[in-house]
Enzyme design. Structure first.
Site, mmCIF file in Angstrom:
data_model
loop_
_atom_site.group_PDB
_atom_site.id
_atom_site.type_symbol
_atom_site.label_atom_id
_atom_site.label_comp_id
_atom_site.label_asym_id
_atom_site.label_seq_id
_atom_site.Cartn_x
_atom_site.Cartn_y
_atom_site.Cartn_z
ATOM 1 N N PHE A 167 0.819 -1.209 0.000
ATOM 2 C CA PHE A 167 0.000 0.000 0.000
ATOM 3 C C PHE A 167 0.855 1.262 0.000
ATOM 4 C CE2 PHE A 167 -2.864 -3.081 2.030
ATOM 5 C CZ PHE A 167 -4.089 -2.791 1.437
ATOM 6 N N ASP A 168 0.496 2.198 -0.857
ATOM 7 C CA ASP A 168 0.971 3.559 -0.689
ATOM 8 C C ASP A 168 0.319 4.067 0.602
ATOM 9 O OD1 ASP A 168 2.099 6.140 -1.457
ATOM 10 O OD2 ASP A 168 0.038 6.720 -1.912
ATOM 11 N N PHE A 169 0.796 5.186 1.146
ATOM 12 C CA PHE A 169 0.225 5.651 2.415
ATOM 13 C C PHE A 169 -0.692 6.860 2.240
ATOM 14 C CE2 PHE A 169 0.039 7.592 6.594
ATOM 15 C CZ PHE A 169 -0.214 6.489 7.389
#
Length: 218
Positions: free
Chosen positions: A10-12
């Site tokens: 996941f990107d944040f």
């Protein structure tokens, strides 16, 4: 139940958390420290996605010494206040719990400093859902998204053939392509349908619930 992917990265910012309030306020703090007019929130949206050093250089043509000053001032406020001016998107906690309960390996693969990510996840009781927190260190000037993704996969011991990236900007899509894995692009973050189509996202979704359906087939 069938797992379509055994590993999810996941990107944040813009994918797991809406961190815009803290980011924008901290950027404005930095511009005030430089005696510059505050950019609008619309202008500052461009900072979410790429490494912060690149944003100051590409959008405002700062030289390296000035960038160091701006990043220092940004992090000065962000570390004290901005860190906590963020909120998990609706459905993200439930998604992370579901993936964890189903045995899916999860990690972040972000251009955000790892310590900031860890602090926010712990504050929101989500840290234990992750097998690895991938980001950058405070002294990294530029960070290649493909390298961040590949590092996370290596730390997890995961195969690229079983992994997927989830993000909200073109950098996530391009980084995933560079690493040889597909990307799920989310419309609830800071990207756009046009951006996702232009960069060739493998999947485009509107909610965390749709992410779950792509990963887990009932």
């Amino acid at each position: 139940m069938k797992l379509n992917f055994g590993t999810v990265l996941f990107d944040f910012d813009g994918t797991l958390f809406d961190s815009s309030e803290g980011i924008f306020k901290s950027l404005k703090y930095a511009f005030r420290a430089d005696n510059k007019p505050e950019p609008t929130d619309k202008e500052l949206r461009r900072f979410i996605g790429p490494p912060i050093y690149d944003s100051f250089k590409n959008f405002y043509s700062y030289d390296d010494d000035k960038i160091d000053f701006m990043v220092k001032k940004y992090r000065e406020r962000y570390r004290e206040k901005g860190l906590w001016e963020s909120k998990a998107y609706d459905g993200i906690p439930e998604l992370l719990k579901k993936l964890h309960d189903c045995g899916v390996k999860t990690a972040t693969a972000s251009s955000k400093p790892e310590q900031f990510i860890i602090s926010i996840l712990k504050k929101n009781n989500l840290y234990d859902y992750f097998d690895y927190v991938g980001g950058v260190t405070f002294d990294e000037i530029r960070s290649d998204k493909t390298e961040i993704i590949e590092n996370a996969l290596n730390k997890l011991g995961s195969s690229k053939s079983d992994a997927v990236m989830v993000g909200d900007r073109k950098f996530d899509i391009d980084g995933a392509k560079g690493a040889g894995i597909p990307c799920i692009a989310v419309l609830y973050g800071f990207g756009s349908l046009e951006e996702f189509r232009e960069h060739g996202a493998d999947y485009i979704v509107s909610t965390p619930g749709e992410i779950e359906k792509l990963i887990i087939s009932e």
